[in-house]
Scaffold this active site. Structure first.
Site, PDB file in Angstrom:
ATOM      1  N   GLN A 144      63.604 -68.044 -25.937  1.00 36.13           N
ATOM      2  CA  GLN A 144      64.111 -66.815 -25.316  1.00 36.13           C
ATOM      3  C   GLN A 144      64.694 -67.087 -23.931  1.00 36.13           C
ATOM      4  O   GLN A 144      65.591 -66.368 -23.492  1.00 36.13           O
ATOM      5  CB  GLN A 144      62.987 -65.766 -25.196  1.00 36.13           C
ATOM      6  N   LYS A 177      54.149 -64.384 -22.797  1.00 35.40           N
ATOM      7  CA  LYS A 177      54.661 -65.459 -23.645  1.00 35.40           C
ATOM      8  C   LYS A 177      53.927 -66.774 -23.418  1.00 35.40           C
ATOM      9  O   LYS A 177      53.612 -67.133 -22.283  1.00 35.40           O
ATOM     10  CB  LYS A 177      56.158 -65.619 -23.361  1.00 35.40           C
ATOM     11  N   ARG A 216      63.152 -57.566 -29.374  1.00 32.13           N
ATOM     12  CA  ARG A 216      61.879 -58.121 -28.930  1.00 32.13           C
ATOM     13  C   ARG A 216      61.715 -57.786 -27.462  1.00 32.13           C
ATOM     14  O   ARG A 216      62.611 -57.227 -26.836  1.00 32.13           O
ATOM     15  CB  ARG A 216      61.740 -59.617 -29.230  1.00 32.13           C
ATOM     16  N   GLY A 217      60.571 -58.147 -26.878  1.00 36.13           N
ATOM     17  CA  GLY A 217      60.281 -57.737 -25.497  1.00 36.13           C
ATOM     18  C   GLY A 217      59.473 -56.440 -25.559  1.00 36.13           C
ATOM     19  O   GLY A 217      59.827 -55.513 -26.298  1.00 36.13           O
ATOM     20  N   ALA A 218      58.382 -56.403 -24.772  1.00 36.62           N
ATOM     21  CA  ALA A 218      57.409 -55.320 -24.915  1.00 36.62           C
ATOM     22  C   ALA A 218      58.002 -53.914 -24.773  1.00 36.62           C
ATOM     23  O   ALA A 218      57.840 -53.067 -25.663  1.00 36.62           O
ATOM     24  CB  ALA A 218      56.269 -55.544 -23.919  1.00 36.62           C
ATOM     25  N   ARG A 233      54.188 -55.953 -34.861  1.00 36.53           N
ATOM     26  CA  ARG A 233      53.821 -57.012 -33.905  1.00 36.53           C
ATOM     27  C   ARG A 233      52.561 -56.561 -33.167  1.00 36.53           C
ATOM     28  O   ARG A 233      52.496 -55.433 -32.683  1.00 36.53           O
ATOM     29  CB  ARG A 233      54.968 -57.287 -32.906  1.00 36.53           C
ATOM     30  N   ASP A 259      53.129 -58.672 -21.760  1.00 42.57           N
ATOM     31  CA  ASP A 259      53.052 -57.933 -23.030  1.00 42.57           C
ATOM     32  C   ASP A 259      51.863 -56.997 -23.062  1.00 42.57           C
ATOM     33  O   ASP A 259      51.879 -55.978 -23.750  1.00 42.57           O
ATOM     34  CB  ASP A 259      52.996 -58.908 -24.203  1.00 42.57           C
TER      35      ASP A 259
HETATM   36  O1  MRU Z   1      58.004 -62.653 -28.332  1.00 44.29           O
HETATM   37  P1  MRU Z   1      58.826 -61.857 -27.367  1.00 44.29           P
HETATM   38  O2  MRU Z   1      60.195 -62.396 -27.160  1.00 44.29           O
HETATM   39  O3  MRU Z   1      58.825 -60.381 -27.725  1.00 44.29           O
HETATM   40  O4  MRU Z   1      58.032 -62.005 -25.997  1.00 44.29           O
HETATM   41  C1  MRU Z   1      58.516 -61.355 -24.850  1.00 44.29           C
HETATM   42  C2  MRU Z   1      57.736 -61.641 -23.634  1.00 44.29           C
HETATM   43  O5  MRU Z   1      56.766 -62.358 -23.648  1.00 44.29           O
HETATM   44  C3  MRU Z   1      58.134 -60.899 -22.382  1.00 44.29           C
HETATM   45  O6  MRU Z   1      57.813 -61.647 -21.246  1.00 44.29           O
HETATM   46  C4  MRU Z   1      57.355 -59.573 -22.322  1.00 44.29           C
HETATM   47  O7  MRU Z   1      57.485 -58.858 -23.527  1.00 44.29           O
HETATM   48  C5  MRU Z   1      57.811 -58.726 -21.188  1.00 44.29           C
HETATM   49  S1  MRU Z   1      59.406 -58.017 -21.465  1.00 44.29           S
HETATM   50  C6  MRU Z   1      59.762 -57.033 -20.139  1.00 44.29           C
END
Ligand code: MRU
Length: 364
Positions: free
Chosen positions: A203, A255, A55-57, A92, A244
């Protein structure tokens, strides 16, 4: 699968040159178990993204790119290319890095002869990986100068607040929001990080706190609702969060709970920075209203998952039977609440400055 228990060496994503698979950490098991998972097909990649093993963009962008390369390993036809692109893209909806990476690999291979496609796709995915590592480092350097300014001004421990996980686990490198923190810690700056737990999937508690502990960085876990009080008490010098998707007008989708922190920061005069790699900017979205917000299962809100006294992971119900829950995974922070965007090309104070940093990408 293998157990990667060495606490000093882990990577959210690894691709060894010449291999036709990637290894990722299964983030659903952290911090209680450090275990890698092998992704050896486009289906594996789609499942890992959808079920949030990764996960994470930036990270889901890179895994998506490798997923497309894996699809082309077995079928190089136009039909296979578009169906793998569509399948991965549907996993996603909010983080634009996924679509960006898939489009980039697609554009690289679509006009090639079928026999050249798989090799070119792997090379493009490797390039996306390598660029993300450099982007993280550059964001870290620009953020480090902000932290140095605060450290010089106050001559005491710098208190940074972050939300969710925009760390190494969310990227191919040092992370985005965490990169300045890691660099500052490496150079000996006294630092303390407020880590907000980030309900419902935690997270912050599961991932960001773990990353800070891995690096021996002082940190304190707080409930999401504590941010306002801490800012009001003067216990926060700055907030740095990830993103994101950022719209062309500078609105920031991140988030759920990010907006509340930005409001509290504005009300208390605390600078609120967004660590922003350029692939996270959606120049085609005029404002945050155009960004699709992922809605996730209500069970994530109705349960909390953790480690039981027997050592196993389990979920427990936290609401009465029949309670309805709503689970928007992201929110939008309006540009006016953002003090600055930390990009790989430097700090932009507003959307116009962001356009000036990326003139070749911003629409005219
Ligand atoms: O749902 P997630 O865990 O994928 O959400 C992640 C976030 O909101 C992060 O802040 C975002 O992706 C930036 S990661 C460098």
């Amino acid at each position: 699968m293998n157990d990667a228990t060495d606490r000093t060496r882990y990577s959210a994503l690894l691709h060894a040159a010449g291999t036709h698979y990637v290894d990722v950490l299964d983030q659903r098991l952290l911090p209680h178990r450090v275990q890698t998972q092998r992704i050896a097909s486009a289906d594996d990649a789609a499942i890992a993204i959808r079920d949030m093993a990764v996960r994470g963009a930036p990270l889901i962008g890179a895994v998506g790119a490798y997923g497309l390369a894996l699809a082309l390993d077995t079928d190089t036809s136009d039909a296979a290319l578009s169906s793998a692109h569509a399948m991965l893209d549907a996993t996603r909806p909010t983080a634009v890095n996924l679509r960006w990476a898939l489009d980039r690999v697609h554009a690289r291979v679509v006009s090639l002869a079928p026999k050249e496609r798989a090799h070119a796709a792997w090379a493009e995915a490797d390039a996306i990986f390598a660029e993300d590592v450099s982007i993280n480092e550059a964001i870290g350097r620009h953020g480090l100068s902000l932290l140095r300014d605060i450290a010089r001004e106050h001559e005491r421990t710098v208190n940074v607040m972050t939300h969710c996980n925009a760390g190494a686990l969310a990227t191919c490198g040092l992370g985005t929001a965490t990169a300045p923190i890691f660099l500052a810690h490496d150079e000996g700056m006294p630092l303390h990080v407020w880590v907000s737990e980030t309900r419902p999937r935690l997270q912050g508690a599961n991932l960001t706190a773990w990353e800070m502990a891995q690096r021996d960085i002082a940190h304190t876990l707080i409930v999401d609702g504590a941010s306002g009080l801490l800012m009001r008490r003067g216990d926060v010098d700055l907030v740095i969060v990830g993103a994101d998707r950022v719209a062309a007008n500078g609105d920031v989708c991140n988030k759920i709970g990010t907006y509340d922190k930005a409001l509290a920061a504005a009300d208390n005069g605390v600078p609120f920075y967004v660590a922003l790699p350029s692939p996270t900017i959606d120049w085609s979205a005029p404002s945050g209203d155009a960004i699709p917000i992922e809605t996730r299962p209500s069970t994530e809100v109705l349960e909390v998952r953790g480690r039981t006294s027997s050592g196993d992971a389990d979920g427990v119900a936290i609401a009465g039977d029949g309670t309805r829950a709503l689970n928007y995974a992201f929110d939008v922070t309006p540009q006016r609440l953002v003090s600055g965007y930390l990009t790989e090309r430097g700090l932009a104070r507003d959307a116009a400055a962001l356009r000036r940093l990326f003139p070749e990408r911003a629409p005219r």
